[in-house]
Write an enzyme that holds these catalytic residues in place. Structure first.
Site, PDB file in Angstrom:
ATOM      1  N   ASP A   1      -8.293  41.940  -4.161  1.00 18.77           N
ATOM      2  CA  ASP A   1      -8.493  40.514  -3.877  1.00 18.77           C
ATOM      3  C   ASP A   1      -7.379  40.003  -2.965  1.00 18.77           C
ATOM      4  OD1 ASP A   1     -10.596  40.670  -5.602  1.00 18.77           O
ATOM      5  OD2 ASP A   1      -9.462  39.908  -7.320  1.00 18.77           O
TER       6      ASP A   1
HETATM    7  N1  URA Z   1      -9.337  43.731 -10.276  1.00 20.29           N
HETATM    8  C1  URA Z   1      -9.327  42.458  -9.843  1.00 20.29           C
HETATM    9  O1  URA Z   1      -9.728  41.547 -10.541  1.00 20.29           O
HETATM   10  N2  URA Z   1      -8.841  42.219  -8.616  1.00 20.29           N
HETATM   11  C2  URA Z   1      -8.321  43.170  -7.814  1.00 20.29           C
HETATM   12  O2  URA Z   1      -7.867  42.896  -6.709  1.00 20.29           O
HETATM   13  C3  URA Z   1      -8.345  44.496  -8.290  1.00 20.29           C
HETATM   14  C4  URA Z   1      -8.852  44.769  -9.529  1.00 20.29           C
END
Ligand code: URA
Length: 326
Positions: free
Chosen positions: A194
């Site tokens: 993310d």
């Molecule tokens: N899980 C998440 O919620 N976000 C990420 O970036 C990676 C794993």
């Protein structure tokens, strides 16, 4: 196969490189080192088997890390530049003819590296230990790119980001323009993080490696350091280990490991990578993720000396650590 170096692989006088036996792998044959790359020697040479190449002097070999081992040991300079992402063949030939490309063929120690200009695009060079200097910038030749980036917060893993800068903007242009067999040029991220997640992000132009590292079937462990909004209680840890149902998905997902480090800090290990998985798992147990950092993939930790926003090539030892569990 007995571990006797003299019997297994004749140490042939291959110019500028050594074939060195590393170990025998019962299922696949002997593992050898060819220059700085690793390869497998076929126990019974497969005839015309896909993926096997012929090393000079008749060995049939298969690269150990998908294609870290090039089956071609020399190339024309314009093709070398093209393969590394310096532009079309015509652009590369132009760079060479204009005297903007220098070559260093082999070097025992970095300090003694000596470059010389080559202005003939069709000169053939041995790929082992080859370094280039293109428009003054040093570039080590790699047949395939395996990259580790310490992703900073506020970056998107998309090639076409919507709100934040792309992680690809942190890489030099040749890495983004290496020719590939697919429609998309350059290295690709192995899965996505993310925009607000930090830490280890792998990128490569080797499709097999990307698949191997990201397929849920391969169970490559990824460790996330999670900071939570609410204190973590033992019941939440137990639920994460037992498995939770995510909002829109009936399939139960479990943590491979879950260690409560502090009242608001958790180390969560996952072997799959569903969309927003960590955030959704924490929400499913009544908590909330405040920050998320990926600190480990397979058996490799994010190196302390790789600052956020910086990248580096993965070497063979790193690749071993990453793929050991897969
Ligand atoms: N899980 C998440 O919620 N976000 C990420 O970036 C990676 C794993």
């Amino acid at each position: 196969m007995p571990d006797d170096h003299s019997k297994l692989v004749p140490l042939l006088p291959i110019p500028n490189r050594t074939v060195k036996r590393l170990c025998a792998d019962d299922s696949a044959g002997s593992r050898v080192k060819v220059g700085h790359r690793q390869a497998l020697i076929a126990p019974n040479p497969p005839s015309n088997s896909k993926g096997w190449g012929v090393l000079r002097y008749g060995f049939r070999i298969k690269s150990y890390f998908s294609s870290i081992c090039s089956e071609t040991f020399s190339m024309l300079l314009q093709d070398i530049l093209y393969s590394q992402g310096f532009g079309t063949r015509r652009v590369c030939a132009g760079l060479i003819q204009q005297g903007r490309v220098e070559i260093c063929e082999s070097f025992a120690d970095q300090a003694a590296k000596e470059y010389s200009v080559c202005t003939t695009a069709t000169t053939e060079f041995d790929l082992d230990q080859l370094s280039l200097r293109v428009q003054g910038i040093e570039w080590k030749f790699y047949p395939k790119a395996y990259i580790l980036l310490n992703k900073p917060t506020g970056t998107e893993c998309s090639q076409k980001p919507s709100t934040y800068p792309s992680v690809y903007s942190l890489l030099p242009s040749p890495l983004r323009h290496r020719p590939t067999k697919s429609a998309i040029q350059g290295v690709q991220a192995v899965g996505r993080l993310d925009q607000d997640t930090t830490g280890m992000l792998l990128l490569s132009d080797d499709g097999q490696f990307i698949h191997r590292m990201s397929s849920p079937k391969k169970h490559v462990a990824k460790v996330y350091q999670v900071t939570t909004k609410h204190p973590i209680d033992p019941a939440q840890v137990a639920k994460l280990m037992a498995g939770v149902v995510l909002d829109d998905d009936p399939v139960i997902v479990k943590a491979a490991a879950c260690v409560s480090v502090e009242s608001h800090r958790l180390d969560l290990t996952l072997t799959e990578g569903k969309y927003h998985q960590v955030k959704r798992m924490l929400a499913a147990v009544g908590n909330r993720v405040e920050s998320l950092h990926r600190s480990r993939i397979g058996n490799m930790n994010l190196p302390d000396d790789l600052a956020p926003g910086k990248w580096r090539w993965l070497d063979e030892a790193d690749l071993q650590l990453l793929t050991m569990s897969s």
